[in-house]
Write a protein that holds these residues in place. Structure first.
Motif, mmCIF file in Angstrom:
data_model
loop_
_atom_site.group_PDB
_atom_site.id
_atom_site.type_symbol
_atom_site.label_atom_id
_atom_site.label_comp_id
_atom_site.label_asym_id
_atom_site.label_seq_id
_atom_site.Cartn_x
_atom_site.Cartn_y
_atom_site.Cartn_z
ATOM 1 N N HIS A 106 -8.460 -10.983 -3.866
ATOM 2 C CA HIS A 106 -7.870 -11.037 -2.390
ATOM 3 C C HIS A 106 -8.608 -11.351 -1.116
ATOM 4 O O HIS A 106 -8.178 -11.991 -0.263
ATOM 5 C CB HIS A 106 -7.538 -9.369 -2.226
ATOM 6 C CG HIS A 106 -6.387 -8.939 -2.945
ATOM 7 N ND1 HIS A 106 -6.245 -8.818 -4.198
ATOM 8 C CD2 HIS A 106 -5.069 -8.433 -2.105
ATOM 9 C CE1 HIS A 106 -4.863 -8.179 -4.128
ATOM 10 N NE2 HIS A 106 -4.387 -7.962 -3.017
ATOM 11 N N ASN A 107 -9.802 -10.916 -1.225
ATOM 12 C CA ASN A 107 -10.736 -11.346 0.053
ATOM 13 C C ASN A 107 -11.063 -12.780 0.142
ATOM 14 O O ASN A 107 -11.221 -13.409 1.153
ATOM 15 C CB ASN A 107 -12.014 -10.687 0.083
ATOM 16 C CG ASN A 107 -11.729 -9.082 0.670
ATOM 17 O OD1 ASN A 107 -10.673 -8.792 1.014
ATOM 18 N ND2 ASN A 107 -12.782 -8.148 0.103
ATOM 19 N N ARG A 167 -7.982 -13.916 1.466
ATOM 20 C CA ARG A 167 -7.697 -13.604 3.050
ATOM 21 C C ARG A 167 -8.730 -14.454 3.976
ATOM 22 O O ARG A 167 -8.269 -15.046 4.950
ATOM 23 C CB ARG A 167 -8.098 -12.214 3.093
ATOM 24 C CG ARG A 167 -7.060 -11.385 2.479
ATOM 25 C CD ARG A 167 -7.470 -9.748 2.435
ATOM 26 N NE ARG A 167 -7.485 -9.428 3.900
ATOM 27 C CZ ARG A 167 -6.383 -8.718 4.598
ATOM 28 N NH1 ARG A 167 -5.404 -8.896 4.071
ATOM 29 N NH2 ARG A 167 -6.858 -8.430 5.672
ATOM 30 N N HIS A 219 -7.151 -17.562 5.381
ATOM 31 C CA HIS A 219 -6.282 -17.422 6.365
ATOM 32 C C HIS A 219 -6.836 -16.613 7.620
ATOM 33 O O HIS A 219 -6.051 -16.292 8.580
ATOM 34 C CB HIS A 219 -5.109 -16.561 5.701
ATOM 35 C CG HIS A 219 -4.400 -17.603 4.810
ATOM 36 N ND1 HIS A 219 -3.187 -18.211 4.966
ATOM 37 C CD2 HIS A 219 -4.638 -17.631 3.494
ATOM 38 C CE1 HIS A 219 -2.781 -18.878 3.778
ATOM 39 N NE2 HIS A 219 -3.498 -18.452 2.732
ATOM 40 N N SER A 249 -8.055 -13.609 7.819
ATOM 41 C CA SER A 249 -8.147 -12.009 7.684
ATOM 42 C C SER A 249 -9.429 -11.713 7.241
ATOM 43 O O SER A 249 -10.048 -12.083 6.442
ATOM 44 C CB SER A 249 -6.688 -11.921 6.686
ATOM 45 O OG SER A 249 -5.697 -12.532 7.324
ATOM 46 N N TYR A 289 -0.621 -14.678 -4.852
ATOM 47 C CA TYR A 289 -1.103 -15.604 -3.680
ATOM 48 C C TYR A 289 -0.171 -17.086 -3.946
ATOM 49 O O TYR A 289 0.312 -17.722 -2.856
ATOM 50 C CB TYR A 289 -2.593 -15.963 -3.604
ATOM 51 C CG TYR A 289 -2.960 -16.830 -2.565
ATOM 52 C CD1 TYR A 289 -3.302 -16.424 -1.496
ATOM 53 C CD2 TYR A 289 -3.109 -18.317 -3.032
ATOM 54 C CE1 TYR A 289 -3.170 -17.287 -0.220
ATOM 55 C CE2 TYR A 289 -3.463 -18.858 -1.859
ATOM 56 C CZ TYR A 289 -3.663 -18.505 -0.564
ATOM 57 O OH TYR A 289 -4.053 -19.367 0.444
ATOM 58 N N ILE A 295 -2.502 -11.465 2.497
ATOM 59 C CA ILE A 295 -3.192 -11.932 3.479
ATOM 60 C C ILE A 295 -2.938 -11.174 4.767
ATOM 61 O O ILE A 295 -3.585 -11.474 5.876
ATOM 62 C CB ILE A 295 -2.902 -13.341 3.511
ATOM 63 C CG1 ILE A 295 -1.600 -13.886 4.048
ATOM 64 C CG2 ILE A 295 -3.365 -14.067 2.187
ATOM 65 C CD1 ILE A 295 -1.445 -15.053 4.399
ATOM 66 N N TRP A 296 -2.233 -10.146 5.023
ATOM 67 C CA TRP A 296 -1.581 -9.602 6.052
ATOM 68 C C TRP A 296 -2.766 -9.229 6.783
ATOM 69 O O TRP A 296 -3.455 -8.241 6.390
ATOM 70 C CB TRP A 296 -0.399 -8.399 5.909
ATOM 71 C CG TRP A 296 0.289 -7.927 6.860
ATOM 72 C CD1 TRP A 296 -0.059 -6.955 7.642
ATOM 73 C CD2 TRP A 296 1.341 -8.446 7.425
ATOM 74 N NE1 TRP A 296 0.908 -6.534 8.565
ATOM 75 C CE2 TRP A 296 1.585 -7.608 8.511
ATOM 76 C CE3 TRP A 296 2.348 -9.607 6.942
ATOM 77 C CZ2 TRP A 296 2.705 -7.840 9.222
ATOM 78 C CZ3 TRP A 296 3.310 -9.740 7.966
ATOM 79 C CH2 TRP A 296 3.766 -8.882 8.844
ATOM 80 N N LYS A 297 -2.952 -9.768 7.956
ATOM 81 C CA LYS A 297 -4.135 -9.466 8.760
ATOM 82 C C LYS A 297 -4.244 -7.906 9.188
ATOM 83 O O LYS A 297 -5.335 -7.470 9.276
ATOM 84 C CB LYS A 297 -4.155 -10.022 10.124
ATOM 85 C CG LYS A 297 -4.396 -11.490 10.024
ATOM 86 C CD LYS A 297 -4.772 -12.174 11.520
ATOM 87 C CE LYS A 297 -5.570 -13.535 11.573
ATOM 88 N NZ LYS A 297 -6.043 -13.959 12.697
ATOM 89 N N TYR A 303 -1.555 -1.285 0.094
ATOM 90 C CA TYR A 303 -1.969 -1.724 1.138
ATOM 91 C C TYR A 303 -1.791 -0.802 2.428
ATOM 92 O O TYR A 303 -0.622 -0.214 2.852
ATOM 93 C CB TYR A 303 -1.695 -3.006 1.416
ATOM 94 C CG TYR A 303 -1.779 -4.022 0.332
ATOM 95 C CD1 TYR A 303 -0.880 -3.919 -0.677
ATOM 96 C CD2 TYR A 303 -2.711 -4.802 0.191
ATOM 97 C CE1 TYR A 303 -0.824 -5.000 -1.640
ATOM 98 C CE2 TYR A 303 -2.867 -5.759 -0.761
ATOM 99 C CZ TYR A 303 -1.815 -5.767 -1.584
ATOM 100 O OH TYR A 303 -1.962 -6.658 -2.850
#
Length: 382
Positions: A244-245, A248, A251, A253, A316, A338-340, A363
């Motif tokens: 995930h990171n 992120r 993008h 995030s 993703y 990727i939602w900030k 999340y």
């Protein structure tokens, strides 16, 4: 220093070059790994900061990662040019089953048991270019060279025949440096864990999937899903959060933080899904707020393991359909990843009696809020 070309393009060039050379030595193609790339990116940035080459001796699934590194006094090297530099050592290799520091980059490249790879590069303001390639399972193990490094089928001048013209300017003055002395590659042999071939299946929010597969539903409900050990579940969670990171960061995030309370919520719901055999979204809440949620289902009768990067990558990959406007059906998993504004994550993993896997990722705060996409879903920076 801003990169003059995307990491994605560099990785693609290096992967294609690796696989062309591996084909000459009867080694199967490598698969690109986002997790290995994330580790390579972290280390190459440290090398650029300290200003010299140094091996990391990193591990994945508690097993050694193979590593090739390179530094050049140049503006840029393409992914295939870096691969060429490592492969040039083939001319010095005697195919006698013996490890030599001067040919370790080449032997790792074509090592037959290696299956996954990740690449990253970094540049410095004083004109140096650093590259790290990570391989898994690692190569260059003592007594295993004969079965893992095959002769190139009688072909000669392989580098020149595959890449007769470099992609970057031939007028660049380069000094290539590769770490060869005191090469810490002779780790004790450990049995590698191979990522299984899993056929993933994901469905959009609210659409049920019947996965009972002909089993009697009454019997199905009496048998609980597999309970994973704390160690294996934590490993899955760490893998998923790492993936995930990695995405992120591309993008802009911030990295997600693991919330154990949310993981407990997600695990309870994963157990429920595995028992019922349907993939439907929950109404899970945390601190009286609705949680964001991604669900994942996969089934492979040949596999007893699911790795955390696998569902994350499948979520993703919806990026290819996203137009960076607002919510679009079929892209909600990607935008939530990727939602900030999302800051914390919890994950659950359950295995049903028929061998299928159910994954729940929750999340907090939730993503995919109408009217908020432009500020929370940015295009990738590299």
């Amino acid at each position: 220093m801003p990169r003059i070309i995307s990491q994605n393009r560099f990785c693609q060039e290096a992967l294609e070059a690796h696989n062309k050379y591996r084909g000459l030595h009867d080694a199967q193609k490598l698969e690109f790994s986002a997790e290995l790339t994330a580790q390579a990116l972290e280390w190459v940035e440290q090398l650029a900061e300290i200003g010299y080459l140094k091996y990391r001796n990193a591990r994945w699934y508690n097993e050694p990662i193979g590593e090739n590194i390179l530094r050049a006094k140049t503006l840029y090297l393409s992914g295939d040019e870096c691969t060429d530099e490592w492969y040039k050592e083939e001319g010095d290799y005697k195919y006698d089953g013996v490890f030599k520091p001067s040919t370790g980059h080449f032997t790792q490249m074509v090592w037959k048991e290696t299956r996954k790879v990740g690449f990253a590069y970094a540049q410095t303001i004083d004109g140096y270019f650093y590259v790290v390639a990570n391989y898994f399972p690692a190569g260059n193990f003592k007594y295993e060279f004969d079965k893992n490094v095959s002769k190139p089928s009688g072909l000669k001048n392989l580098a020149q025949s595959f890449f007769p013209e470099p992609l970057s300017s031939p007028n660049l003055s380069r000094k290539i440096e590769q770490r060869k002395e005191n090469d810490p590659r002779m780790e004790p042999r450990m049995e590698p864990r191979m990522e299984p071939r899993i056929e993933p299946r994901m469905e959009p929010r609210g659409l049920p999937i019947n996965v009972a597969r002909g089993l009697d539903k009454t019997q199905d409900q009496k048998i609980p899903p597999t309970v994973h050990s704390n160690d294996s579940l934590q490993k899955f969670i760490n893998e998923a959060i790492g993936a995930h990171n990695f995405y992120r960061k591309k993008h802009g995030s911030e990295p997600l933080i693991h919330n154990h309370e949310i993981s407990a919520i997600a695990q309870n719901y994963a157990n429920f899904l595995a028992k019922k055999g349907n993939l439907v979204h929950s109404s899970n809440k945390y601190r009286d707020e609705k949680l964001g949620e991604n669900l994942y289902f996969s089934f492979d009768s040949r596999s007893s393991v699911l790795f955390g990067e696998k569902p994350t990558k499948e979520w993703y990959d919806e990026i290819s359909q996203y137009k960076y406007k607002d919510y679009q059906p079929g892209t909600g998993h990607f935008t939530q990843v990727i939602w900030k504004s999302s800051r914390e994550i919890g994950l659950g993993l359950a295995k049903a009696m028929d061998g299928s896997f159910y994954v729940v990722a929750n999340y907090y705060p939730t993503g995919n809020m109408i009217g908020k996409f432009s500020e929370n879903v940015k295009r990738p920076f590299y």
